[in-house]
Design a protein around this motif. Structure first.
Motif, mmCIF file in Angstrom:
data_model
loop_
_atom_site.group_PDB
_atom_site.id
_atom_site.type_symbol
_atom_site.label_atom_id
_atom_site.label_comp_id
_atom_site.label_asym_id
_atom_site.label_seq_id
_atom_site.Cartn_x
_atom_site.Cartn_y
_atom_site.Cartn_z
ATOM 1 N N GLN A 104 0.805 -1.211 0.000
ATOM 2 C CA GLN A 104 0.000 0.000 0.000
ATOM 3 C C GLN A 104 0.844 1.269 0.000
ATOM 4 O O GLN A 104 0.313 2.370 0.125
ATOM 5 C CB GLN A 104 -0.983 -0.041 1.160
ATOM 6 N N SER A 105 2.149 1.124 -0.140
ATOM 7 C CA SER A 105 3.047 2.259 -0.339
ATOM 8 C C SER A 105 3.980 1.889 -1.494
ATOM 9 O O SER A 105 4.150 0.710 -1.806
ATOM 10 C CB SER A 105 3.821 2.561 0.947
ATOM 11 N N PRO A 106 4.576 2.865 -2.144
ATOM 12 C CA PRO A 106 5.336 2.577 -3.362
ATOM 13 C C PRO A 106 6.531 1.640 -3.141
ATOM 14 O O PRO A 106 7.365 1.880 -2.275
ATOM 15 C CB PRO A 106 5.831 3.948 -3.818
ATOM 16 N N PRO A 107 6.602 0.556 -3.933
ATOM 17 C CA PRO A 107 7.788 -0.295 -3.894
ATOM 18 C C PRO A 107 9.017 0.486 -4.362
ATOM 19 O O PRO A 107 8.890 1.545 -4.995
ATOM 20 C CB PRO A 107 7.456 -1.420 -4.886
ATOM 21 N N LEU A 108 10.193 -0.049 -4.081
ATOM 22 C CA LEU A 108 11.438 0.564 -4.547
ATOM 23 C C LEU A 108 11.649 0.329 -6.033
ATOM 24 O O LEU A 108 12.221 1.162 -6.739
ATOM 25 C CB LEU A 108 12.631 -0.018 -3.775
#
Length: 191
Positions: A104-108
């Motif tokens: 739910q947060s941007p992957p690297l």
């Protein structure tokens, strides 16, 4: 892709708990469930090879990161995509450890392997959704065109570089990665 349910709109929360009693996999697009075709074996072999190489980089550099295949990314209020490979921080995993494997947060870094039915989805729709999340690095591995496109987030846009043949793929996430496009695409062949 076909719609398979009678309900018209699903919330993200309903999506992550949805179970139709089958092994079907869905993406959530504007609140609608879209059935994803099973990947080809070539697709799976390439994804596995990339995951193994990323895992090796993470281990060798002792990074607090983890690599996953075929997990989800929340890309909007009522949107969630299934990626082929992505890299997360350990903190991102811990935050949702016992929940559905949807980041739910941007992957690297995210990797998509192109299939004949996913060309527009991988090059256009996912690109714009991943850009909106400001995912720092996005790879499009294209066995059809025999190339790998690496998109790097820079000042609000993706700057893309195409690699082909025996060119070494340049990654800002994994600067020590030593892979050529030929090696990545050859992983999809049976020897």
């Amino acid at each position: 892709m076909t719609q398979t349910t009678t309900k018209t709109v699903y919330s993200f929360e309903e999506y992550v708990t949805y179970d139709d009693g089958t092994d079907n996999r869905y993406e959530l697009i504007d609140g609608k469930l879209e059935l994803m075709n099973p990947p080809t074996f070539r697709h799976l072999l390439i994804s596995k090879f990339i995951e193994q190489n990323f895992d090796e980089q993470i281990k060798n550099q002792k990074l607090p990161w983890m690599c996953f295949r075929e997990a989800g990314i929340r890309t909007g209020w009522r949107k969630s995509r299934l990626s082929d490979v992505y890299v997360l921080t350990s903190e991102q995993v811990m935050e949702f450890l016992d929940e559905s494997a949807v980041c739910q947060s941007p992957p690297l870094l995210v990797v998509e392997v192109v299939s004949p039915e996913s060309v527009k989805r991988d090059y256009r729709y996912k690109r714009s959704e991943y850009a909106a999340l400001e995912i720092p690095e996005y790879w499009i591995v294209d066995p059809i065109e025999s190339k790998v496109t690496v998109l790097l987030w820079d000042e609000g846009l993706y700057e893309d570089t195409e690699f082909s043949g025996n060119q070494k793929i340049v990654s800002s996430t994994f600067p020590d990665l030593d892979l050529t496009v030929e090696q990545v695409l050859a992983a999809g062949n049976i020897k």
